[in-house]
Scaffold this motif. Structure first.
Motif, PDB file in Angstrom:
ATOM      1  N   LEU A  67      12.216   1.859  -4.394  1.00  0.00           N
ATOM      2  CA  LEU A  67      12.284   2.450  -3.050  1.00  0.00           C
ATOM      3  C   LEU A  67      11.895   1.414  -1.990  1.00  0.00           C
ATOM      4  N   VAL A  68      10.817   0.701  -2.244  1.00  0.00           N
ATOM      5  CA  VAL A  68      10.351  -0.321  -1.297  1.00  0.00           C
ATOM      6  C   VAL A  68      11.425  -1.393  -1.091  1.00  0.00           C
ATOM      7  N   LEU A  71      14.389   0.051   0.898  1.00  0.00           N
ATOM      8  CA  LEU A  71      14.057   0.263   2.312  1.00  0.00           C
ATOM      9  C   LEU A  71      13.966  -1.070   3.045  1.00  0.00           C
ATOM     10  N   LYS A  72      13.438  -2.075   2.358  1.00  0.00           N
ATOM     11  CA  LYS A  72      13.327  -3.406   2.955  1.00  0.00           C
ATOM     12  C   LYS A  72      14.710  -3.916   3.339  1.00  0.00           C
ATOM     13  N   LYS A  73      15.650  -3.625   2.460  1.00  0.00           N
ATOM     14  CA  LYS A  73      17.005  -4.125   2.695  1.00  0.00           C
ATOM     15  C   LYS A  73      17.677  -3.379   3.857  1.00  0.00           C
ATOM     16  N   THR A  74      17.526  -2.048   3.897  1.00  0.00           N
ATOM     17  CA  THR A  74      18.262  -1.280   4.916  1.00  0.00           C
ATOM     18  C   THR A  74      17.480  -1.118   6.221  1.00  0.00           C
ATOM     19  N   MET A  75      16.154  -1.124   6.157  1.00  0.00           N
ATOM     20  CA  MET A  75      15.382  -0.830   7.374  1.00  0.00           C
ATOM     21  C   MET A  75      14.450  -1.956   7.790  1.00  0.00           C
ATOM     22  N   GLY A  76      14.454  -3.033   7.062  1.00  0.00           N
ATOM     23  CA  GLY A  76      13.652  -4.183   7.467  1.00  0.00           C
ATOM     24  C   GLY A  76      12.306  -4.264   6.776  1.00  0.00           C
ATOM     25  N   LYS A  77      11.652  -5.404   6.983  1.00  0.00           N
ATOM     26  CA  LYS A  77      10.428  -5.750   6.257  1.00  0.00           C
ATOM     27  C   LYS A  77       9.274  -4.782   6.523  1.00  0.00           C
ATOM     28  N   GLU A  78       9.160  -4.347   7.791  1.00  0.00           N
ATOM     29  CA  GLU A  78       7.997  -3.531   8.148  1.00  0.00           C
ATOM     30  C   GLU A  78       8.007  -2.189   7.416  1.00  0.00           C
ATOM     31  N   LYS A  79       9.199  -1.564   7.380  1.00  0.00           N
ATOM     32  CA  LYS A  79       9.302  -0.256   6.720  1.00  0.00           C
ATOM     33  C   LYS A  79       9.457  -0.376   5.216  1.00  0.00           C
ATOM     34  N   GLY A  80       9.904  -1.541   4.764  1.00  0.00           N
ATOM     35  CA  GLY A  80      10.061  -1.747   3.327  1.00  0.00           C
ATOM     36  C   GLY A  80       8.796  -2.320   2.730  1.00  0.00           C
ATOM     37  N   SER A  81       7.699  -1.581   2.856  1.00  0.00           N
ATOM     38  CA  SER A  81       6.452  -2.075   2.275  1.00  0.00           C
ATOM     39  C   SER A  81       5.656  -0.901   1.719  1.00  0.00           C
ATOM     40  N   ASN A  82       4.852  -1.201   0.702  1.00  0.00           N
ATOM     41  CA  ASN A  82       3.976  -0.182   0.136  1.00  0.00           C
ATOM     42  C   ASN A  82       3.061   0.405   1.195  1.00  0.00           C
ATOM     43  N   LYS A  83       2.542  -0.476   2.058  1.00  0.00           N
ATOM     44  CA  LYS A  83       1.553  -0.067   3.050  1.00  0.00           C
ATOM     45  C   LYS A  83       2.139   0.997   3.988  1.00  0.00           C
ATOM     46  N   LEU A  85       4.720   2.962   3.487  1.00  0.00           N
ATOM     47  CA  LEU A  85       5.006   4.213   2.779  1.00  0.00           C
ATOM     48  C   LEU A  85       3.731   5.012   2.500  1.00  0.00           C
ATOM     49  N   TYR A  86       2.654   4.299   2.167  1.00  0.00           N
ATOM     50  CA  TYR A  86       1.383   4.997   1.911  1.00  0.00           C
ATOM     51  C   TYR A  86       0.760   5.537   3.198  1.00  0.00           C
ATOM     52  N   THR A  87       1.092   4.905   4.348  1.00  0.00           N
ATOM     53  CA  THR A  87       0.627   5.444   5.624  1.00  0.00           C
ATOM     54  C   THR A  87       1.286   6.800   5.878  1.00  0.00           C
ATOM     55  N   LEU A  88       2.578   6.877   5.549  1.00  0.00           N
ATOM     56  CA  LEU A  88       3.312   8.137   5.750  1.00  0.00           C
ATOM     57  C   LEU A  88       2.926   9.185   4.709  1.00  0.00           C
ATOM     58  N   PRO A  90       0.124   9.521   2.044  1.00  0.00           N
ATOM     59  CA  PRO A  90      -1.109   8.919   1.533  1.00  0.00           C
ATOM     60  C   PRO A  90      -1.352   9.147   0.037  1.00  0.00           C
ATOM     61  N   TYR A  91      -0.840  10.250  -0.513  1.00  0.00           N
ATOM     62  CA  TYR A  91      -1.086  10.504  -1.935  1.00  0.00           C
ATOM     63  C   TYR A  91       0.046   9.984  -2.823  1.00  0.00           C
ATOM     64  N   GLY A  92       0.795   9.016  -2.304  1.00  0.00           N
ATOM     65  CA  GLY A  92       1.841   8.404  -3.114  1.00  0.00           C
ATOM     66  C   GLY A  92       3.216   8.817  -2.659  1.00  0.00           C
ATOM     67  N   PRO A  93       4.014   7.851  -2.198  1.00  0.00           N
ATOM     68  CA  PRO A  93       5.360   8.144  -1.705  1.00  0.00           C
ATOM     69  C   PRO A  93       6.230   8.792  -2.774  1.00  0.00           C
ATOM     70  N   ALA A  94       6.102   8.299  -3.998  1.00  0.00           N
ATOM     71  CA  ALA A  94       6.953   8.835  -5.060  1.00  0.00           C
ATOM     72  C   ALA A  94       6.631  10.313  -5.245  1.00  0.00           C
TER      73      ALA A  94
END
Lengths: 110, 142, 100
Positions: A67-68, A71-83, A85-88, A90-94
């Motif tokens: 997923l990371v 997302l990095k590929k389609t939405m760029g480096k900032e959104k394609g990161s674990n950090k 996704l965990y901000t959005l 918090p208990y795990g994006p998956a």
């Protein structure tokens, strides 16, 4: 086990994942998100919609690192990161994003 | 022992052998799940398709009529999981009246080469596959 | 007395199809279903066994579609039927023999 959404019964498993993903709609997603304590913003929807499109194409829920990467590929480096996704989610994006997207638990999610 | 093992002590060559057709038994789907789970462990993963296993990769599978889930699209996601080596045995295809054109077009995007699309399927002869198998650290057969 | 035989195993893994064909009478029908449908692909050893057999041979279309085997790959002398054809064949014959 089931949710009641607008008078319709939506079955789910013991962890809250939908039994039949064709029953998903935005109202169901809102209830699932509320159960997870998440206030859905445009950024949350972006990830949830991405997951649904991924499942539609490949018939699997992606692992977190997949997923990371995607997302990095389609939405760029900032959104394609674990950090991010965990901000959005918090208990795990998956765990949380897949559940809200109405998908099964990702394969390999322990 | 492979070089990888001497270096980090952790990277092993994992081979998943697929010898069963999809749908008639659960082996093919289970193997795919194991591959997707195993991909999280950063090993050097290869898949081999031989005997009836080559039937797993046919294109245009449509399972609506038999009420089962069509899991063949998941093979297209393997590249995302860094599983990019799918060895398909030529003799197995020929014996079954198939050619490479009957298989799905499976590709991966090479992150180190500006996301260039490259084919994941490698057609090999039985002898070539034998050599690939001899070079593995771990083989799991389904 | 005629029999409808069904074969549900791949002819490349098991010899059920060959054994069934050699035990079927000319008045019988053989229907390939599930993984048995791989026996219908032309240009294979199984296709040669089918053309040498006396029985009439059918294959279930939904199982072909599920497995991505298009009808242009089907051997001559094999007829594609649907679930309704399966039922009709069962009704037309005195007995059904499932080669499991």
């Amino acid at each position: 086990m089931a949710y009641e959404v607008n008078g319709i019964t939506v079955e789910h498993d013991e962890e809250g994942y939908l039994s039949d993903l064709t029953q998903w709609n935005e109202d169901v997603a809102a209830i699932l998100a509320n159960d997870e304590g998440i206030d859905m913003t445009d950024e949350h929807w972006e990830v949830v919609n991405f997951l649904r499109e991924y499942y539609d194409e490949y018939q699997i829920a992606p692992a977190i690192r997949v997923l990371v990467k995607a997302l990095k590929k389609t939405m760029g480096k900032e959104k394609g990161s674990n950090k991010y996704l965990y901000t959005l989610f918090p208990y795990g994006p998956a765990k949380q994003a897949c559940k809200i997207a109405g998908l099964p638990k990702p394969t390999g999610c322990i | 022992m492979s070089e990888g093992m001497e270096e980090g002590g952790s990277i092993k060559k994992f081979m998943y052998m697929n010898r069963k057709a999809p749908y008639g038994t659960i082996y093919a789907l289970e193997a795919l799940e194991v591959v997707l789970i195993g991909a999280a462990f950063d090993q050097d993963v290869s898949l081999a398709f031989l005997d009836d296993g080559v039937f797993q990769l046919t294109k245009d599978q449509d399972t609506k009529g038999i009420g089962m889930k069509n899991f063949s699209p998941a093979f297209k996601a393997l590249g995302d999981y860094d599983v990019t080596k799918l060895y398909v045995e030529k003799e197995s295809l020929e014996e079954r009246g198939l050619t490479a054109d009957d298989l799905m077009d499976l590709v991966y995007e090479d992150e180190d080469d500006d996301w260039a699309e490259k084919p994941s399927i490698r057609l090999v002869s039985r002898d070539e596959l034998k050599a690939v198998l001899a070079d593995q650290d771990v083989i799991m057969s389904f | 007395m005629s029999i409808l035989h069904t074969v549900n195993k791949s002819p490349f893994q098991k010899n059920d199809l060959a054994s069934c064909l050699s035990h079927a009478s000319d008045a019988d029908a053989v229907l390939m279903i599930e993984d048995g449908v791989y026996g219908a692909i032309k240009g294979t050893k199984a296709a040669a066994q089918i053309s040498a057999a006396g029985a009439t041979v059918f294959v279930l279309g939904v199982d072909l579609a599920a497995r991505g085997i298009s009808e242009d790959k089907i051997a001559d002398g094999v007829s594609v039927v649907g679930y309704d054809g399966f039922v009709k064949l069962a009704a037309e014959h005195n007995a059904v023999n499932s080669w499991l």
